[in-house]
Write a protein that holds these residues in place. Structure first.
Motif, PDB file in Angstrom:
ATOM      1  N   ARG A 169      63.581  25.312   6.895  1.00 28.92           N
ATOM      2  CA  ARG A 169      64.139  26.272   7.859  1.00 28.92           C
ATOM      3  C   ARG A 169      63.117  26.599   8.940  1.00 28.92           C
ATOM      4  O   ARG A 169      63.471  26.783  10.103  1.00 28.92           O
ATOM      5  N   GLY A 186      74.379  22.146  13.627  1.00 28.90           N
ATOM      6  CA  GLY A 186      73.587  21.868  12.427  1.00 28.90           C
ATOM      7  C   GLY A 186      72.270  22.614  12.435  1.00 28.90           C
ATOM      8  O   GLY A 186      71.807  23.094  11.398  1.00 28.90           O
ATOM      9  N   ALA A 223      72.887  26.062  11.345  1.00 30.94           N
ATOM     10  CA  ALA A 223      73.143  26.056   9.895  1.00 30.94           C
ATOM     11  C   ALA A 223      71.845  25.899   9.109  1.00 30.94           C
ATOM     12  O   ALA A 223      71.649  26.546   8.076  1.00 30.94           O
ATOM     13  N   THR A 273      70.723  28.335   6.250  1.00 28.61           N
ATOM     14  CA  THR A 273      70.979  27.830   4.890  1.00 28.61           C
ATOM     15  C   THR A 273      69.974  26.783   4.421  1.00 28.61           C
ATOM     16  O   THR A 273      69.912  26.488   3.231  1.00 28.61           O
ATOM     17  N   ASN A 327      70.320  23.702   5.179  1.00 31.96           N
ATOM     18  CA  ASN A 327      71.116  22.480   5.005  1.00 31.96           C
ATOM     19  C   ASN A 327      71.795  22.088   6.309  1.00 31.96           C
ATOM     20  O   ASN A 327      72.257  22.956   7.051  1.00 31.96           O
ATOM     21  N   PRO A 357      75.094  20.660   7.488  1.00 30.98           N
ATOM     22  CA  PRO A 357      76.416  20.449   6.877  1.00 30.98           C
ATOM     23  C   PRO A 357      76.788  18.968   6.819  1.00 30.98           C
ATOM     24  O   PRO A 357      76.642  18.238   7.804  1.00 30.98           O
TER      25      PRO A 357
END
Length: 200
Positions: free
Chosen positions: A30, A154, A157, A161, A163, A165
């Protein structure tokens, strides 16, 4: 060289002589991806190496004449150019937040590019291949814009998260798979098999 793709749905269509797949990562950093400019700084050394290897980028021009006169792509030229493309795709995957693996010079990592060596090639096709793929270019321009939008989604995301997607990831990889097949046909001169209109 063989491998098992992480996601069966993202596997390239069997039978085409040029195949690209990128493993979907379980987790992405992240911090590293949230501050995306860090990746742009980290990727400077690989880009310097890529620049120093750009002499190999002229191989298709030399191959054009080899195909025209001998109907053959010299094997070591072919292998050298495919390896250059592998390295460039690893850098691209890193910059597009698809992978956190730092681009390696000589390892496959999670970016899998396979190209079957052509024993014989049509000597006249290289003259018109660029013209034959114009319909692909039109579609790829639209898909490429969508892919970059999905990379931005993305990125958000990943920040929240960790991740990318899977659906968005598969779409971006699919666009690069399609683009790679078109490039291999029209510009690398690696195959005479017309590329399918497909991201699979």
């Amino acid at each position: 060289m063989s491998y098992e793709p992480t996601v069966a749905a993202a596997a390239p269509a069997p039978g085409y002589p040029v195949r690209l797949d990128i493993d979907h990562p379980e987790k992405l950093s992240r911090l590293l991806n949230g501050l995306f400019f860090i990746k742009w700084i980290f990727v400077i050394p690989p880009y310097i190496i890529l620049f120093l290897l750009m002499g190999f980028a002229y191989i298709p021009i030399a191959a054009f004449f080899a195909i025209l006169f001998r109907r053959k792509y010299p094997r070591w030229w072919f292998d050298a150019y495919v390896n250059l493309q592998r390295y460039q795709l690893r850098i691209t995957a890193y910059l597009l937040l698809l992978r956190d693996d730092y681009p390696a010079l000589d390892e496959e990592q999670a970016v899998h590019l396979e190209a079957d060596y052509p024993e014989r090639l049509n000597r006249w096709l290289p003259l018109i291949k660029w013209l034959l793929v114009i319909p692909h270019f039109v579609v790829l321009i639209v898909l490429g814009i969508l892919a970059y939008v999905f990379v931005l989604i993305g990125w958000v995301a990943i920040i929240f998260t960790g991740n990318f997607p899977r659906g968005l990831f598969n779409f971006v990889v699919g666009v690069y798979r399609w683009n790679t097949r078109v490039s291999a046909y029209a510009f690398w001169l690696a195959t005479d098999q017309y590329p399918p209109f497909s991201m699979m």
